[in-house]
Design an enzyme around this catalytic site. Structure first.
Site, PDB file in Angstrom:
ATOM      1  N   GLY A   5      -7.768  -4.574  13.739  1.00 14.22           N
ATOM      2  CA  GLY A   5      -6.772  -4.384  14.779  1.00 14.22           C
ATOM      3  C   GLY A   5      -5.372  -4.222  14.214  1.00 14.22           C
ATOM      4  O   GLY A   5      -4.383  -4.576  14.842  1.00 14.22           O
ATOM      5  N   GLY A   6      -5.274  -3.688  13.012  1.00 15.14           N
ATOM      6  CA  GLY A   6      -3.981  -3.490  12.346  1.00 15.14           C
ATOM      7  C   GLY A   6      -3.150  -2.402  13.011  1.00 15.14           C
ATOM      8  O   GLY A   6      -3.553  -1.812  14.013  1.00 15.14           O
TER       9      GLY A   6
ATOM     10  N   HIS B 211       2.489  12.062  -0.987  1.00 19.06           N
ATOM     11  CA  HIS B 211       2.111  13.478  -0.960  1.00 19.06           C
ATOM     12  C   HIS B 211       3.367  14.269  -1.328  1.00 19.06           C
ATOM     13  O   HIS B 211       4.403  14.114  -0.695  1.00 19.06           O
ATOM     14  CB  HIS B 211       1.621  13.878   0.426  1.00 19.06           C
ATOM     15  CG  HIS B 211       0.359  13.170   0.826  1.00 19.06           C
ATOM     16  ND1 HIS B 211      -0.861  13.494   0.289  1.00 19.06           N
ATOM     17  CD2 HIS B 211       0.132  12.158   1.692  1.00 19.06           C
ATOM     18  CE1 HIS B 211      -1.791  12.706   0.820  1.00 19.06           C
ATOM     19  NE2 HIS B 211      -1.215  11.882   1.669  1.00 19.06           N
TER      20      HIS B 211
ATOM     21  N   ASN C 156      -2.254   0.295  -4.375  1.00 21.66           N
ATOM     22  CA  ASN C 156      -2.376  -0.783  -3.402  1.00 21.66           C
ATOM     23  C   ASN C 156      -2.736  -2.049  -4.161  1.00 21.66           C
ATOM     24  O   ASN C 156      -3.601  -2.035  -5.027  1.00 21.66           O
ATOM     25  CB  ASN C 156      -3.484  -0.427  -2.381  1.00 21.66           C
ATOM     26  CG  ASN C 156      -4.046  -1.627  -1.646  1.00 21.66           C
ATOM     27  OD1 ASN C 156      -5.220  -1.955  -1.800  1.00 21.66           O
ATOM     28  ND2 ASN C 156      -3.225  -2.282  -0.858  1.00 21.66           N
ATOM     29  N   THR C 157      -2.025  -3.129  -3.870  1.00 18.61           N
ATOM     30  CA  THR C 157      -2.494  -4.444  -4.349  1.00 18.61           C
ATOM     31  C   THR C 157      -2.379  -5.419  -3.188  1.00 18.61           C
ATOM     32  O   THR C 157      -1.553  -5.249  -2.295  1.00 18.61           O
ATOM     33  CB  THR C 157      -1.697  -4.968  -5.569  1.00 18.61           C
ATOM     34  OG1 THR C 157      -0.302  -4.922  -5.294  1.00 18.61           O
ATOM     35  CG2 THR C 157      -1.995  -4.131  -6.815  1.00 18.61           C
TER      36      THR C 157
ATOM     37  N   HIS D  66      -1.901   7.132  -5.155  1.00 22.01           N
ATOM     38  CA  HIS D  66      -2.153   6.009  -4.265  1.00 22.01           C
ATOM     39  C   HIS D  66      -2.093   4.731  -5.085  1.00 22.01           C
ATOM     40  O   HIS D  66      -2.577   4.699  -6.216  1.00 22.01           O
ATOM     41  CB  HIS D  66      -3.545   6.158  -3.634  1.00 22.01           C
ATOM     42  CG  HIS D  66      -4.137   4.861  -3.154  1.00 22.01           C
ATOM     43  ND1 HIS D  66      -5.134   4.207  -3.841  1.00 22.01           N
ATOM     44  CD2 HIS D  66      -3.848   4.099  -2.077  1.00 22.01           C
ATOM     45  CE1 HIS D  66      -5.440   3.096  -3.194  1.00 22.01           C
ATOM     46  NE2 HIS D  66      -4.685   3.004  -2.124  1.00 22.01           N
TER      47      HIS D  66
ATOM     48  N   SER E  87       0.857  -1.180   0.000  1.00 16.42           N
ATOM     49  CA  SER E  87       0.000   0.000   0.000  1.00 16.42           C
ATOM     50  C   SER E  87       0.890   1.225   0.000  1.00 16.42           C
ATOM     51  O   SER E  87       1.842   1.305   0.779  1.00 16.42           O
ATOM     52  CB  SER E  87      -0.865  -0.042   1.248  1.00 16.42           C
ATOM     53  OG  SER E  87      -1.619   1.126   1.341  1.00 16.42           O
TER      54      SER E  87
END
Lengths: 304, 304
Positions: free
Chosen positions: A287-288, A132, A144-145, A142, A128
């Site tokens: 809960g990451g 900026h 993400n995979t 952005h 991810s």
């Protein structure tokens, strides 16, 4: 699922392959971004060239006991990841996270996840990235995979561009490169995944899109090998097109007004990520690692 | 509900009384805040005294046709309000909203609201205030009180303080003043409403409170006259204590480091409001005025 569940060996091997790819992609992206920091010559009227070229700092994190909650219906997460963050002279703040986590979804959350309603056990790995930029002339981005395994298994991801001000050429180049990646894998991929992206990256409370889109896909489980190959090509497309856009614009001058506008656009980015983004919600609900999840926040934003 | 539903006349008269109170409180607060802008003498080492004393700008908004959505299960909102915003030399950005809206909740949302599951019709009026200060030595603050009518009718609200750095005396003064307001109306009010505030203004993903609390209450429907009197006293307590804290600290010097810390604390404020705040969610879910709802966002925030 379109095919029978694979054997345990095969599943484990696939997890390992996916995780290794996400880590390799991270390495390649970080190297490309650091090269841009080295190549930077400064911008007229700005003092950014006085800063040293940025370098990524890696911070590993892991969850063991503390990932377990006392609540038997709550989330239970183990595993870990590595946050890579660079605060540079081109990239004001860029975070690239890779992680491989496993455990059980909370009872409530598991109802929303394919294949998890009966058995809340999951494994997830992914990359991810949110960048900026110092310059309001360089678009934010952005990408993400991810590969997620419950009683089902699928790939998802995408990339979207957020220019601070409209730039037709950048938008075209970004879309063209992802179209190329899509077209190599499915005749209808580009059209479907572009539309999905436009629908997803939209702020309903503002009635405005987050940026100019790109592609977004999820629950891709046609054929594991093919889906993985596509996911790799999405990563390669990003690695090809975004650094080109940065190199093209990073030396352009900008005004204080451009920078103010960038700060306001970043406020919208914050609104999207905290109000609507599924990835942010997924991370916080399972809960990451909060620091890793909220690395997507801009270094500075304004709501004037 | 502890009493039988009042007649329609009585309900209408109560709505009018509540709305008039929220507007009067708004006027009194704005006047007190403008006096602080006038009284400001400057801070050593800062250039804020060069700015003119801030003044509130009022922007009325209303919804008629455009509040109606095509979706019959979607929200349908009419009515309007007035946003009052001041960007001053003491108050970097303060928004005080009053509104009186009515319509129907979306089908989904009505399930979560007392008395709305069968009949999604509602009326709501309130005052909502968030102040983000120039000085990191002056705490930020939030205050909101409201009257909501469905097939039930109740008051809710509260106020909470967010100092940038711990200050025991401020915290004590703030809590003491709301205790006084509570004690005049219910023996258990302060204990219950303070606890509710601590539980509510908490960022679970950070494991940290938003500030030092205050009071929070909702669904108060013991006795209309008494509940309204209490709600008025909550407003008066705010009007008494917060300007005193501002006056006490607004001339204290601060460092660039203090200001940076303030920006990071404001980032947490943004996270709470967009991820967790029920008022924000209520407003956005009912199709309210986005500009008015997101007036609570700080003028600038950082995630370094």
């Amino acid at each position: 699922m379109t095919s029978a569940a694979p054997s345990l060996d095969v599943t484990e091997d696939r997890k390992a392959q996916a995780k290794a790819w996400f880590e390799k992609l991270r390495d390649d992206i970080c190297a490309a971004f650091e090269r841009l920091e080295d190549d930077f010559q400064g911008v007229e009227g700005q003092t950014l060239h006085e800063l040293p070229p940025g370098r990524f700092e890696r911070t590993p994190w892991s969850r063991s006991k503390e990932g377990e909650t006392a609540d038997p219906d709550g989330p239970n997460l183990k595993g870990g990841g590595v946050m890579s963050v660079m605060r540079g002279r081109v990239f004001e703040k860029v975070g690239v996270n890779v992680s491989a986590v496993y455990g059980t979804f909370s009872k409530e959350f598991s109802k929303q996840i394919p294949g998890a309603a009966e058995d809340p056990t999951f494994w997830a790995s992914g990359i991810s990235l949110v960048a900026h930029m110092q310059s309001p002339k360089v678009p934010a981005v952005h990408m993400n995979t991810r590969h997620i395994v419950t009683t089902k298994a699928w790939f998802g991801g995408g990339a979207d561009l957020t220019p601070m001000k409209p730039n037709e050429a950048d938008t075209k180049a970004f879309h063209a490169r992802f179209k190329e990646a899509c077209d190599a894998h499915g005749a209808d991929y580009y059209e479907r995944f572009k539309k999905w992206c436009d629908e997803y990256f939209f702020l309903p409370h503002r009635g405005e899109p987050r940026g100019v889109g790109g592609i977004f896909y999820d629950y891709l489980d046609q054929d594991w090998e093919a889906d993985f190959a596509f996911t790799q090509d999405v990563g390669r497309a990003f690695l090809d097109v975004y650094p080109r856009l940065v190199a093209e614009h990073m030396h352009e001058p900008w005004t204080a007004e451009d920078r103010e506008h960038q700060m306001v656009r970043r406020g919208r980015y914050v609104e999207f990520n905290l109000l609507h983004d599924r990835g942010t919600k997924f991370g916080l609900m399972t809960g990451g690692n909060t620091e890793a999840i909220l690395m997507s926040m801009p270094p500075m934003a304004k709501w004037p």
